[in-house]
Design a protein around this motif. Structure first.
Motif, PDB file in Angstrom:
ATOM      1  N   SER A  48      43.620  57.079  61.946  1.00  0.00           N
ATOM      2  CA  SER A  48      44.059  55.778  61.420  1.00  0.00           C
ATOM      3  C   SER A  48      43.075  54.673  61.818  1.00  0.00           C
ATOM      4  O   SER A  48      42.792  53.773  61.023  1.00  0.00           O
ATOM      5  CB  SER A  48      45.487  55.449  61.863  1.00  0.00           C
ATOM      6  N   LEU A  49      42.528  54.752  63.026  1.00  0.00           N
ATOM      7  CA  LEU A  49      41.566  53.721  63.445  1.00  0.00           C
ATOM      8  C   LEU A  49      40.311  53.753  62.579  1.00  0.00           C
ATOM      9  O   LEU A  49      39.726  52.714  62.270  1.00  0.00           O
ATOM     10  CB  LEU A  49      41.181  53.914  64.920  1.00  0.00           C
ATOM     11  N   LEU A  82      48.946  49.786  64.114  1.00  0.00           N
ATOM     12  CA  LEU A  82      47.877  50.789  64.178  1.00  0.00           C
ATOM     13  C   LEU A  82      48.203  52.031  63.360  1.00  0.00           C
ATOM     14  O   LEU A  82      47.357  52.910  63.192  1.00  0.00           O
ATOM     15  CB  LEU A  82      47.543  51.148  65.638  1.00  0.00           C
ATOM     16  N   GLU A  83      49.432  52.102  62.844  1.00  0.00           N
ATOM     17  CA  GLU A  83      49.801  53.088  61.817  1.00  0.00           C
ATOM     18  C   GLU A  83      49.624  54.538  62.258  1.00  0.00           C
ATOM     19  O   GLU A  83      49.341  55.421  61.458  1.00  0.00           O
ATOM     20  CB  GLU A  83      49.028  52.802  60.512  1.00  0.00           C
ATOM     21  N   ALA A  84      49.793  54.754  63.573  1.00  0.00           N
ATOM     22  CA  ALA A  84      49.697  56.096  64.138  1.00  0.00           C
ATOM     23  C   ALA A  84      51.080  56.480  64.679  1.00  0.00           C
ATOM     24  O   ALA A  84      51.997  55.666  64.653  1.00  0.00           O
ATOM     25  CB  ALA A  84      48.633  56.091  65.238  1.00  0.00           C
ATOM     26  N   PRO A  85      51.250  57.719  65.162  1.00  0.00           N
ATOM     27  CA  PRO A  85      52.572  58.083  65.680  1.00  0.00           C
ATOM     28  C   PRO A  85      52.925  57.293  66.940  1.00  0.00           C
ATOM     29  O   PRO A  85      52.027  56.811  67.641  1.00  0.00           O
ATOM     30  CB  PRO A  85      52.413  59.577  66.041  1.00  0.00           C
ATOM     31  N   PRO A  86      54.207  57.170  67.266  1.00  0.00           N
ATOM     32  CA  PRO A  86      54.610  56.573  68.525  1.00  0.00           C
ATOM     33  C   PRO A  86      54.242  57.482  69.690  1.00  0.00           C
ATOM     34  O   PRO A  86      54.080  58.689  69.505  1.00  0.00           O
ATOM     35  CB  PRO A  86      56.140  56.449  68.403  1.00  0.00           C
ATOM     36  N   GLY A  87      54.099  56.911  70.877  1.00  0.00           N
ATOM     37  CA  GLY A  87      53.884  57.740  72.065  1.00  0.00           C
ATOM     38  C   GLY A  87      52.675  57.375  72.898  1.00  0.00           C
ATOM     39  O   GLY A  87      52.394  58.036  73.892  1.00  0.00           O
ATOM     40  N   LEU A  88      51.958  56.307  72.508  1.00  0.00           N
ATOM     41  CA  LEU A  88      50.796  55.897  73.300  1.00  0.00           C
ATOM     42  C   LEU A  88      50.846  54.390  73.511  1.00  0.00           C
ATOM     43  O   LEU A  88      51.147  53.636  72.587  1.00  0.00           O
ATOM     44  CB  LEU A  88      49.495  56.237  72.562  1.00  0.00           C
ATOM     45  N   LEU A 148      48.511  62.423  59.053  1.00  0.00           N
ATOM     46  CA  LEU A 148      49.488  63.491  59.255  1.00  0.00           C
ATOM     47  C   LEU A 148      48.780  64.838  59.390  1.00  0.00           C
ATOM     48  O   LEU A 148      49.147  65.680  60.221  1.00  0.00           O
ATOM     49  CB  LEU A 148      50.422  63.508  58.044  1.00  0.00           C
ATOM     50  N   GLU A 149      47.734  64.989  58.606  1.00  0.00           N
ATOM     51  CA  GLU A 149      46.940  66.224  58.673  1.00  0.00           C
ATOM     52  C   GLU A 149      46.259  66.350  60.048  1.00  0.00           C
ATOM     53  O   GLU A 149      46.246  67.429  60.644  1.00  0.00           O
ATOM     54  CB  GLU A 149      45.873  66.151  57.581  1.00  0.00           C
ATOM     55  N   ALA A 150      45.741  65.231  60.549  1.00  0.00           N
ATOM     56  CA  ALA A 150      45.115  65.249  61.886  1.00  0.00           C
ATOM     57  C   ALA A 150      46.162  65.577  62.952  1.00  0.00           C
ATOM     58  O   ALA A 150      45.914  66.359  63.873  1.00  0.00           O
ATOM     59  CB  ALA A 150      44.459  63.893  62.176  1.00  0.00           C
ATOM     60  N   LEU A 151      47.352  65.018  62.802  1.00  0.00           N
ATOM     61  CA  LEU A 151      48.444  65.256  63.766  1.00  0.00           C
ATOM     62  C   LEU A 151      48.879  66.716  63.755  1.00  0.00           C
ATOM     63  O   LEU A 151      49.257  67.269  64.790  1.00  0.00           O
ATOM     64  CB  LEU A 151      49.635  64.362  63.404  1.00  0.00           C
ATOM     65  N   LEU A 185      48.527  63.316  69.163  1.00  0.00           N
ATOM     66  CA  LEU A 185      48.750  61.889  68.890  1.00  0.00           C
ATOM     67  C   LEU A 185      47.420  61.152  68.797  1.00  0.00           C
ATOM     68  O   LEU A 185      47.229  60.251  67.984  1.00  0.00           O
ATOM     69  CB  LEU A 185      49.593  61.253  70.001  1.00  0.00           C
ATOM     70  N   ILE A 186      46.497  61.543  69.674  1.00  0.00           N
ATOM     71  CA  ILE A 186      45.227  60.823  69.737  1.00  0.00           C
ATOM     72  C   ILE A 186      44.337  61.188  68.536  1.00  0.00           C
ATOM     73  O   ILE A 186      43.604  60.342  68.018  1.00  0.00           O
ATOM     74  CB  ILE A 186      44.562  61.059  71.106  1.00  0.00           C
ATOM     75  N   LEU A 187      44.456  62.416  68.049  1.00  0.00           N
ATOM     76  CA  LEU A 187      43.703  62.772  66.830  1.00  0.00           C
ATOM     77  C   LEU A 187      44.227  61.972  65.637  1.00  0.00           C
ATOM     78  O   LEU A 187      43.457  61.491  64.792  1.00  0.00           O
ATOM     79  CB  LEU A 187      43.818  64.272  66.542  1.00  0.00           C
TER      80      LEU A 187
END
Ligand code: PLP
Length: 366
Positions: free
Chosen positions: A260-261, A196-202, A26-29, A253-255
């Motif tokens: 998460s990766l 992958l536990e990241a935001p939606p959109g990719l 979330l901090e990266a986002l 999103l990619i950050l």
């Protein structure tokens, strides 16, 4: 006026996707937007693609395309096949049916293979249907049933019949083992918001050797510029040093995905999958003890979504929501008959599973 900063805190999500973000992601986002070109960006972008390739067992660098998982399904189908070709699609539930719709949207002829609810796909039935077919399309985990399908065996069938095998891994990658090159999968698609536990959109599209050969052998380019994988290849080749993609990438999103990766890579995918499998098992056992039988046949239960039959799913969902936890109800063909609990992201913990089981115990005893 709607002030998004002042929306009430929502419930903890334990739905069948998306998951909620870990604090560090979330901090990266939440960082300021950075430019989608230049040295720093190219470093981040290429690192993310390499991490994804490693996670998927793919030697070829995957494609990372803005859009949801379904964007990737559309892209894969339109790059691997041409109008009029025949594909075999397993009718595994809501998302198996969606694969058929996508194939038909691209003017492919679809041969449906029936699959009983809760059962895995029978690879021998796929083999029967696939003689002279151009392709085989299946879901890895169909989120409507919580069944994990035997994609390694189906890939072996595809190699025997010569059909191109494409997998919807949107609800599996990150929570199940996948080995594109090792298993001989031609193309696998996933999204960022589930395992992958990241935001939606990719969307992520990864090709194996056969998929690459097929993309190169097409008689003409697909009817899309954005989703033509050769457009993405061209920018990698020609602009790779500073801007290795054709469009503005959603850098926030990619950050978050990079963050998460890295967490998954640090722990190791096998360990992450093992933990999620035992969490899912504890949830299934708890549900069974409360009289809620699992939808999947034993041995084919998915790790990221647990589906169980429930007498009154709506009352269970409502009871949990009152306690600040949101789970999913049934999705066709099990609408109104099941509950589904997602084990994705920050809430995939033994404590949250305990709270869900406690809440369900109260709901069913009322
Ligand atoms: C969630 C899901 C999709 C849809 O993904 P979007 O990101 O909403 O486009 C497709 N297939 C499966 C198996 C899913 O679980």
């Amino acid at each position: 006026m709607l002030d998004p900063r002042k929306l009430p805190e929502g419930p903890a999500l334990m739905i069948a996707g998306p998951g909620q973000l870990y604090d560090e992601d979330l901090e990266a986002l939440g960082r300021q937007v950075i430019a989608h070109y230049g040295d720093v960006w190219v470093g981040v972008h290429n690192h993310v693609l390499e991490s994804l390739g490693a996670l998927l067992g793919a030697t070829q660098l995957p494609y990372l395309i803005p859009g949801t998982g379904t964007t990737g399904l559309d892209a894969a189908v339109m790059n691997l096949f041409e109008a009029g070709q025949r594909v075999v699609v397993a009718k595994t539930g809501f998302f198996g049916t969606r694969l058929m719709e996508i194939a038909r949207a691209h003017r492919l002829e679809v041969t449906e293979v029936e699959v009983e609810i809760g059962e895995p796909i029978d690879p021998s039935k796929i083999e029967e249907a696939a003689s002279n077919a151009n392709g085989i399309l299946t879901v890895h985990v169909d989120t409507s049933t919580g069944v994990r399908h035997p994609i390694e065996e189906i890939a072996a069938v595809a190699r025997r019949t010569g059909a191109i095998y494409m997998v919807d891994g949107i609800a599996s990658v990150g929570g199940e083992m996948v080995d594109i090159d090792g298993w001989g999968i031609d193309a696998l698609v996933t999204g960022t918001q589930k395992g992958l536990e990241a935001p939606p959109g990719l969307a992520i599209v990864a090709l194996g050797e056969g998929g690459r050969a097929r993309v190169e052998a097409r008689s003409e380019r697909p009817l899309s510029w954005y989703l033509d994988l050769k457009t993405w290849d061209r920018y990698r080749d020609e602009w790779g040093a500073w801007h290795p993609h054709p469009v503005t990438m959603p850098s926030p999103l990619i950050l978050a995905l990079a963050s998460s990766l890295d967490r998954i890579a640090k722990k190791g995918l096998a360990a992450v999958v093992g933990e999620r499998a035992s969490l899912a098992e504890s949830l299934r056992v708890g549900l069974r003890d409360l009289g809620l039988a699992a939808v999947p046949k034993e041995g084919f239960e998915a790790n990221l979504v647990v589906a169980a039959y429930a007498p009154d799913p709506t009352s269970i969902q409502k009871h949990l929501l009152d306690q600040g936890i949101m789970i999913s109800g049934g999705l066709e063909p099990l609408g109104g008959k099941t509950i589904r609990v997602g084990l994705m992201g920050k809430t995939a913990t033994p404590e949250m599973v305990e709270r869900v089981l406690q809440g369900i115990a109260e709901a069913v005893s009322q």
